[in-house]
Design an enzyme around this catalytic site. Structure first.
Site, PDB file in Angstrom:
ATOM      1  N   MET A  22       0.809  -1.213   0.000  1.00 14.14           N
ATOM      2  CA  MET A  22       0.000   0.000   0.000  1.00 14.14           C
ATOM      3  C   MET A  22       0.846   1.269   0.000  1.00 14.14           C
ATOM      4  SD  MET A  22      -3.263  -0.623  -0.190  1.00 14.14           S
ATOM      5  CE  MET A  22      -2.944  -1.944  -1.361  1.00 14.14           C
ATOM      6  N   HIS A 135       4.234   5.446   1.766  1.00 11.40           N
ATOM      7  CA  HIS A 135       3.110   4.612   2.168  1.00 11.40           C
ATOM      8  C   HIS A 135       1.816   5.416   2.173  1.00 11.40           C
ATOM      9  CE1 HIS A 135       0.665   1.693   4.313  1.00 11.40           C
ATOM     10  NE2 HIS A 135       1.642   0.818   4.126  1.00 11.40           N
ATOM     11  N   HIS A 136       0.739   4.760   1.758  1.00 14.93           N
ATOM     12  CA  HIS A 136      -0.547   5.429   1.657  1.00 14.93           C
ATOM     13  C   HIS A 136      -1.058   5.898   3.020  1.00 14.93           C
ATOM     14  CE1 HIS A 136      -3.824   6.770  -0.679  1.00 14.93           C
ATOM     15  NE2 HIS A 136      -3.843   5.805  -1.557  1.00 14.93           N
ATOM     16  N   ALA A 137      -0.600   5.267   4.106  1.00 15.13           N
ATOM     17  CA  ALA A 137      -0.999   5.721   5.434  1.00 15.13           C
ATOM     18  C   ALA A 137      -0.439   7.095   5.759  1.00 15.13           C
ATOM     19  CB  ALA A 137      -0.536   4.722   6.494  1.00 15.13           C
ATOM     20  N   ASN A 313      -4.684  11.040   4.783  1.00 11.28           N
ATOM     21  CA  ASN A 313      -5.625  10.839   3.691  1.00 11.28           C
ATOM     22  C   ASN A 313      -6.940  11.561   3.941  1.00 11.28           C
ATOM     23  OD1 ASN A 313      -4.458   8.589   1.772  1.00 11.28           O
ATOM     24  ND2 ASN A 313      -3.837   8.075   3.851  1.00 11.28           N
TER      25      ASN A 313
END
Length: 479
Positions: A22, A135-137, A313
Site C-alpha cells: 500500500m 506509504h498510503h498511510a 488521507n
C-alpha cells in the site's frame, strides 16, 4: 499535526497483506546531468523540517487497543531513505520502467519512516530520474502534490532555503505502557468530543439538518453501489508481490479540447480513454465484452483548501462505470459523462466521507477485519485515480522536471491500477500491474494511446487545442 492515524490511514496498513503493497509512488524524469548523491541528500535534508512526518515512524499500541501513532525516529538517517542506483548506460525508458517495477514491488519497512527516494543515473540523452515511494498511510495523492511542491523549486536558481534555527532532535519514543494508557484515555474522551460536536451542530439546526440528510443520502447511495458486485474480469485474480510498470505521456491540451467539444470534463475524457483501451485489450484476449461494464473505484479528494499541505488521507470514493463493450468513442463518452453526473448528484462521495469519519470511532480490531473483508470482495475491478498536479515547471537543483508518472497501489485480487497526474501541460498515465497476471501490460498502454488519438481525431481536438472555436457535432464512429 495530529499524531494518531485516522481510521482511513489505518485501513491502508490492514490492507497490506500478501502481495498487496500500500504505497503510492511516482517516476520523475529530469533533463540535465544528475546531481551528486551528497548534493541531493543535503538539499532534501535542508527541507525536511517542512515535512516533519518524513522523520517519524509508526508506534503500535499493545494488544491492538488503539490506532497506531506517529513518533520521531531516534535513529533517522536520510541516507537510508535516499537511495542511489544507475541503469546500464545508455539506459532507455524500458529499462527505467523495469527498475521502477522492481522498486515498487518491495514493501516499505514499517520500523522506519515510510518513504524512499531513488536517484537513477544512466538514462540516455543527458537525463536522470527519481523514483519516489511513500506509504498510503502517510500521504494521499493531493497532499503528495503539495510535498513535491515543497521539495522542489519553481525557479532554476532559487533563493537559499531558510535555516531551521536549531538541529533536529527527536522526541523520546513512548513506551508500550504509555502508548496503551494514552490510547485508552483518548477512547474515554471520545464521548466528550462527540457532545461538543453535537452542541456545535445545535447552534445552527437548519444547517445540521441539511448535513445529516445529505450524509445519510450519500451513505445510502454508496451502500447501494457497493452491494452490486463488479463483473468478473481478467483483472480480478489473485496477485503476487512482483510488478510490471509502464506509462503513457499525453498532451493535456488535447484532453481539454475533447472535453470542450463534447461538453464534459477532463475526467470524463480520461475515463473514456481507459474504457476504450480496456475493451480493446479484452477483445484481443478473446474475452467477451458485449454488455459488460467494468466498475472503477475513483478516489475523490475531500481536502479543504486550508488543509493543503497536511499529510494523511482526505479522500472519498465513487464507483465509475467503464462500458468496455461500447466501441464507439462518442457513445462511450456519453455513457460515462451521464453516469458521472448522476454519481455526483447521488452523493456517493459524501457518503464515503461520512462512513470514513464514523470509522474513526470503530475499535481497531473491527477496523482491521473490515479492511481485510473489503479487500476480498469484488466491489470494483480496478482503481483509476486522476490527480491535478502543479501546472508550473518544477526544478530539482536547477534541473527541470520533464515527466511525472504516478503509481496507485494494487489491492488484493486487483491486478491493474491506473493513476493519472497532470503536470505543466502534460498528462501522465502510470499503469501498475501484477507481474504474472498481466504479461501483456504494454498492450493495454498501446490501446490507451490509440484511444486518446481516436478521441482527438473524432473531435478535431488537435486543430482546436490551445484556441477557442465553434462547437460542431462530432463525427460518429461506427461500432
Amino acid at each position: 499535526m495530529p499524531s494518531r492515524l485516522t481510521a482511513l490511514d489505518t485501513s491502508f496498513l490492514h490492507l497490506e497483506d500478501g502481495g498487496a503493497h500500500m504505497h503510492v509512488a511516482a517516476v520523475m524524469t529530469f533533463d540535465g546531468t544528475p546531481p551528486g548523491y551528497d548534493e541531493l541528500v543535503g538539499a532534501i535534508e535542508a527541507r525536511l523540517h517542512l515535512v516533519p512526518r518524513y522523520r517519524q515512524r509508526l508506534a503500535f499500541v499493545p494488544l491492538g487497543q488503539g490506532r497506531p501513532r506517529w513518533v520521531d525516529d531516534p535513529h533517522f538517517n536520510a541516507r537510508y531513505h535516499i537511495r542511489h542506483t544507475a541503469l546500464p548506460s545508455p539506459g532507455s525508458h524500458e529499462e527505467l520502467k523495469r527498475l521502477a517495477a522492481r522498486v515498487f514491488g518491495q514493501r516499505l519497512d514499517r520500523g522506519r519512516p515510510l518513504w524512499e527516494l531513488w536517484l537513477v543515473e544512466g538514462l540516455d540523452g543527458d537525463r536522470f530520474a527519481l523514483l519516489s515511494k511513500t506509504h498510503h498511510a502517510l500521504v494521499d495523492g493531493v497532499s503528495g502534490v503539495d510535498i513535491v511542491s515543497v521539495l522542489f523549486d519553481t525557479d532554476p536558481d532559487p533563493a537559499p532555503t531558510a535555516p531551521t534555527g536549531s538541529p533536529w532532535l527527536p522526541r523520546p519514543v513512548p513506551t508500550g505502557t504509555e502508548l496503551l494508557a494514552e490510547a485508552l484515555l483518548e477512547r474515554g474522551t471520545v464521548p466528550g468530543e462527540a457532545l461538543r460536536g453535537l452542541r456545535a451542530l445545535t447552534r445552527a439546526p437548519r444547517q445540521a439538518t441539511r448535513n445529516v440528510a445529505g450524509g445519510l443520502a450519500g451513505i445510502g447511495a454508496m451502500a447501494w453501489a457497493g452491494l452490486q458486485p463488479a463483473p468478473r474480469s481478467p483483472l480480478n485474480v489473485p496477485i503476487g508481490p512482483h510488478r510490471r510498470y509502464t506509462w503513457v505521456d499525453a498532451d493535456l491540451r488535447r484532453f481539454k479540447a475533447v472535453k470542450t467539444q463534447l461538453h464534459g470534463t477532463v475526467n470524463d475524457v480520461v475515463l473514456t480513454a481507459v474504457a476504450l483501451a480496456l475493451g480493446r485489450w479484452m477483445r484481443g484476449r478473446g474475452e467477451p465484452t458485449d454488455g459488460i461494464t467494468l466498475k472503477a473505484m475513483v478516489p475523490v479528494s475531500v481536502r479543504a483548501t486550508d488543509e493543503r499541505g497536511a499529510l494523511g488521507n482526505r479522500v472519498a470514493a465513487m464507483w465509475a462505470p467503464l462500458p468496455v463493450g461500447v466501441a464507439d468513442p462518442i457513445a462511450c463518452f456519453n455513457e460515462i459523462h451521464h453516469a458521472m453526473a448522476g454519481l455526483k448528484e447521488s452523493g456517493q462521495a459524501v457518503g464515503a466521507e461520512a462512513l470514513t469519519q464514523l470509522a474513526d470511532f470503530a475499535p481497531p480490531t473491527i477496523m482491521s477485519q473490515a479492511a481485510r473483508l473489503q479487500a476480498r470482495q469484488r466491489y470494483f475491478n480496478l482503481v483509476v485515480t486522476n490527480v491535478p498536479g502543479p501546472q508550473i515547471e518544477l526544478f530539482l537543483l536547477g534541473r527541470p522536471l520533464r515527466g511525472l508518472y504516478p503509481v496507485v497501489p494494487l489491492a488484493q485480487r486487483q491486478a491493474l491500477g491506473i493513476a493519472i497526474m497532470s503536470y505543466h501541460g502534460r498528462l501522465g498515465f502510470g499503469l501498475l500491474a501484477d507481474f504474472d497476471a498481466l504479461p501483456d501490460l504494454d498492450d493495454i498502454a498501446g490501446h490507451l494511446e490509440r484511444a486518446i488519438d481516436d478521441l482527438a481525431r473524432i473531435t478535431h481536438a488537435d486543430d482546436r487545442a490551445g484556441r477557442t472555436g465553434s462547437r460542431t457535432a462530432p463525427t460518429r464512429v461506427p461500432s
